[in-house]
Design a protein around this motif. Structure first.
Motif, PDB file in Angstrom:
ATOM      1  N   LEU A 195      61.254 -31.659 -46.648  1.00  0.00           N
ATOM      2  CA  LEU A 195      61.518 -31.593 -45.218  1.00  0.00           C
ATOM      3  C   LEU A 195      61.743 -30.161 -44.749  1.00  0.00           C
ATOM      4  O   LEU A 195      61.227 -29.740 -43.706  1.00  0.00           O
ATOM      5  N   GLY A 196      62.498 -29.396 -45.533  1.00  0.00           N
ATOM      6  CA  GLY A 196      62.827 -28.026 -45.137  1.00  0.00           C
ATOM      7  C   GLY A 196      61.608 -27.128 -45.029  1.00  0.00           C
ATOM      8  O   GLY A 196      61.424 -26.416 -44.032  1.00  0.00           O
ATOM      9  N   TYR A 197      60.754 -27.145 -46.050  1.00  0.00           N
ATOM     10  CA  TYR A 197      59.537 -26.330 -46.009  1.00  0.00           C
ATOM     11  C   TYR A 197      58.617 -26.776 -44.871  1.00  0.00           C
ATOM     12  O   TYR A 197      57.968 -25.941 -44.226  1.00  0.00           O
ATOM     13  N   ALA A 198      58.565 -28.069 -44.627  1.00  0.00           N
ATOM     14  CA  ALA A 198      57.707 -28.588 -43.548  1.00  0.00           C
ATOM     15  C   ALA A 198      58.160 -28.041 -42.200  1.00  0.00           C
ATOM     16  O   ALA A 198      57.337 -27.561 -41.400  1.00  0.00           O
ATOM     17  N   MET A 199      59.454 -28.121 -41.919  1.00  0.00           N
ATOM     18  CA  MET A 199      59.980 -27.644 -40.637  1.00  0.00           C
ATOM     19  C   MET A 199      59.793 -26.132 -40.488  1.00  0.00           C
ATOM     20  O   MET A 199      59.417 -25.638 -39.427  1.00  0.00           O
ATOM     21  N   LEU A 200      60.054 -25.402 -41.562  1.00  0.00           N
ATOM     22  CA  LEU A 200      59.943 -23.940 -41.517  1.00  0.00           C
ATOM     23  C   LEU A 200      58.507 -23.499 -41.273  1.00  0.00           C
ATOM     24  O   LEU A 200      58.233 -22.666 -40.386  1.00  0.00           O
ATOM     25  N   ILE A 201      57.575 -24.054 -42.029  1.00  0.00           N
ATOM     26  CA  ILE A 201      56.168 -23.657 -41.893  1.00  0.00           C
ATOM     27  C   ILE A 201      55.615 -24.093 -40.547  1.00  0.00           C
ATOM     28  O   ILE A 201      54.834 -23.357 -39.920  1.00  0.00           O
ATOM     29  N   GLN A 243      51.762 -28.096 -48.423  1.00  0.00           N
ATOM     30  CA  GLN A 243      51.589 -28.774 -49.703  1.00  0.00           C
ATOM     31  C   GLN A 243      51.651 -27.776 -50.861  1.00  0.00           C
ATOM     32  O   GLN A 243      52.208 -28.079 -51.926  1.00  0.00           O
ATOM     33  N   TYR A 244      51.097 -26.590 -50.651  1.00  0.00           N
ATOM     34  CA  TYR A 244      51.105 -25.557 -51.703  1.00  0.00           C
ATOM     35  C   TYR A 244      52.530 -25.172 -52.086  1.00  0.00           C
ATOM     36  O   TYR A 244      52.837 -24.941 -53.255  1.00  0.00           O
ATOM     37  N   PHE A 245      53.406 -25.112 -51.088  1.00  0.00           N
ATOM     38  CA  PHE A 245      54.804 -24.753 -51.341  1.00  0.00           C
ATOM     39  C   PHE A 245      55.672 -25.985 -51.626  1.00  0.00           C
ATOM     40  O   PHE A 245      56.893 -25.910 -51.578  1.00  0.00           O
ATOM     41  N   HIS A 246      55.024 -27.117 -51.907  1.00  0.00           N
ATOM     42  CA  HIS A 246      55.704 -28.361 -52.288  1.00  0.00           C
ATOM     43  C   HIS A 246      56.574 -28.923 -51.167  1.00  0.00           C
ATOM     44  O   HIS A 246      57.628 -29.527 -51.429  1.00  0.00           O
ATOM     45  N   ALA A 252      54.938 -31.540 -41.611  1.00  0.00           N
ATOM     46  CA  ALA A 252      54.654 -30.223 -41.047  1.00  0.00           C
ATOM     47  C   ALA A 252      53.646 -30.301 -39.908  1.00  0.00           C
ATOM     48  O   ALA A 252      53.860 -29.712 -38.841  1.00  0.00           O
ATOM     49  N   VAL A 253      52.549 -31.027 -40.115  1.00  0.00           N
ATOM     50  CA  VAL A 253      51.530 -31.087 -39.062  1.00  0.00           C
ATOM     51  C   VAL A 253      52.032 -31.870 -37.855  1.00  0.00           C
ATOM     52  O   VAL A 253      51.701 -31.546 -36.710  1.00  0.00           O
ATOM     53  N   PHE A 254      52.863 -32.897 -38.099  1.00  0.00           N
ATOM     54  CA  PHE A 254      53.373 -33.667 -36.963  1.00  0.00           C
ATOM     55  C   PHE A 254      54.349 -32.823 -36.148  1.00  0.00           C
ATOM     56  O   PHE A 254      54.289 -32.815 -34.913  1.00  0.00           O
ATOM     57  N   VAL A 255      55.248 -32.111 -36.801  1.00  0.00           N
ATOM     58  CA  VAL A 255      56.195 -31.246 -36.085  1.00  0.00           C
ATOM     59  C   VAL A 255      55.445 -30.129 -35.371  1.00  0.00           C
ATOM     60  O   VAL A 255      55.765 -29.777 -34.227  1.00  0.00           O
ATOM     61  N   ALA A 256      54.426 -29.571 -36.021  1.00  0.00           N
ATOM     62  CA  ALA A 256      53.615 -28.540 -35.373  1.00  0.00           C
ATOM     63  C   ALA A 256      52.934 -29.098 -34.125  1.00  0.00           C
ATOM     64  O   ALA A 256      52.827 -28.408 -33.102  1.00  0.00           O
ATOM     65  N   GLY A 257      52.478 -30.342 -34.200  1.00  0.00           N
ATOM     66  CA  GLY A 257      51.873 -30.975 -33.030  1.00  0.00           C
ATOM     67  C   GLY A 257      52.855 -31.148 -31.893  1.00  0.00           C
ATOM     68  O   GLY A 257      52.527 -30.914 -30.720  1.00  0.00           O
TER      69      GLY A 257
END
Length: 399
Positions: A195-201, A243-246, A252-257
């Protein structure tokens, strides 16, 4: 053989494109049409199933990227103003109904399939917990359906894929090493990292992308005929880097959207999303065709009463009961609660998880895959056929 398959899929697209309005009137959705086409293809090429089964795991990256594009575009079309007043509904679906669905699915699996262990039953349940709003596109596009329902279903579908990923990974690890204990702290670490990496990226990527997009538009750096590739490439990059950073690429894509919806200009956003969705639709329909093809070899030969019963329950009551319970004390009326509960179709996320299981050395992996694919197949038709009548029922009520 390859050229015959390509020619057949091309013919399906031709027929579908020419007759799409007639198909919609008869309540045949795109996934339904192409799944049927895939089944026909399997009967035309009866001896080619083993080759495709052996190489089906190579389709995983394509399916993941297609799903990421849909998640981004769905989020980018979300009306955050509506969600500010109705976020309680997707929250209840994600944090109350989702765990209950997982528990119900595991319990029913243990009861029906003696050959599956507790972890394998939980793995099957988490594969079938994510929902795919794209299979209910008719409902989401109907202006007669209340916005709070459409946006709630869309938001839940976007986020539950990503939330299920770390749980799925934990169950995969346990299934691979059934004698290894996974502690609660390990579970929390995996979930927090995803979750953390997803939100950050997602945050960093949008902070860079929107200014770059505005700069390019002001100076006319890109042509209209290349605009479909902008959001397509962006969603693919965000997903793959996460995904590369696990991290969870789906979150990530949904939050970016959602962030793109919040901070981009409306006119530009609408045009870019419509263009990119056409390309994603093309890829997803090919995936459904191949899914139908594989079902003939993985589902039909092994179909029995227990699998049939589980697939039917997973498509209906295993979803309906938890959602109805989670929404029990809201201001929604019975029909609105049931609409939330009914529209939990299984789609690309469940296919991704199934392929990931097939790609491992887990015991009973083909049994798990067969049950999961049967449920997805049921969902394509049950939810596809019921979308238009339920959407129309809201229109009749408003008249």
């Amino acid at each position: 053989m390859e050229y015959l398959v390509i020619a057949f899929i091309g013919f399906l697209f031709l027929v579908y494109s020419i007759s799409i309005r007639q198909l919609e009137r008869t309540e045949i959705t795109g996934p339904m049409f192409f799944v049927i086409g895939g089944v026909l293809l399997a009967f035309i090429l009866p001896n080619e199933g083993e080759k495709l089964k052996a190489g089906i795991d190579y389709l995983l990256p394509l399916i993941e990227l297609t799903l990421s594009i849909f998640l981004f575009s769905d989020a980018a079309k979300s009306k955050l103003g509506v969600l500010k007043h109705s976020f309680q509904y997707p929250s209840l679906l994600l944090f109350v109904a989702l765990p209950l669905t997982l528990l119900f699915g595991t319990a029913v699996s243990l009861f029906l399939f003696a050959e599956l262990s507790l972890i394998q039953s939980a793995l099957l349940a988490i594969i079938l917990t994510p929902t795919d709003a794209a299979l209910s596109k008719g409902l989401l596009q109907s202006t007669q359906v209340p916005e709070k329902i459409r946006e709630g279903i869309n938001t839940e579908s976007g986020l539950n894929d990503g939330l299920c990923v770390p749980i799925f990974l934990i169950f995969i690890m346990l299934a691979k090493n059934p004698d290894t204990a996974i502690t609660a702290s390990h579970f929390v670490n995996v979930f927090s990292r995803e979750l953390g990496y997803a939100m950050l990226i997602a945050g960093i990527s949008i902070a860079l992308f929107i200014p770059a997009l505005n700069f390019a538009m002001q100076r006319h750096y890109f042509a209209k005929n290349t605009s479909p590739f902008l959001l397509l490439g962006f969603a693919m990059a965000v997903f793959s880097i996460t995904q590369y950073f696990h991290g969870s690429g789906f979150i990530a894509v949904f939050v970016a959207g959602l962030l793109f919806d919040k901070f981009s200009e409306t006119d530009v956003r609408t045009e870019l999303i419509e263009d990119s969705e056409h390309l994603a639709d093309f890829t997803s329909l090919m995936i459904w065709c191949l899914f139908g093809f594989v079902c003939v070899y993985l589902v039909i030969p092994k179909l029995n009463t227990n699998i049939f019963v589980y697939a039917l329950l997973s498509t209906t009551l295993i979803r309906i009961i938890p959602v109805m319970l989670s929404l029990l004390f809201t201001t929604l009326n019975w029909k609105e609660r049931f609409t939330f509960a009914w529209f939990g179709p299984r789609g690309l996320a469940s296919i991704v998880f199934t392929l990931m299981v097939i790609d491992t050395q887990i015991e009973n992996k083909y049994d798990i895959a067969t049950i999961a694919m049967t449920t997805i197949l049921f969902s394509v038709f049950i939810h596809g056929i019921s979308t238009k009548p339920i959407a129309d029922s809201f229109a009749q009520k408003s008249q």
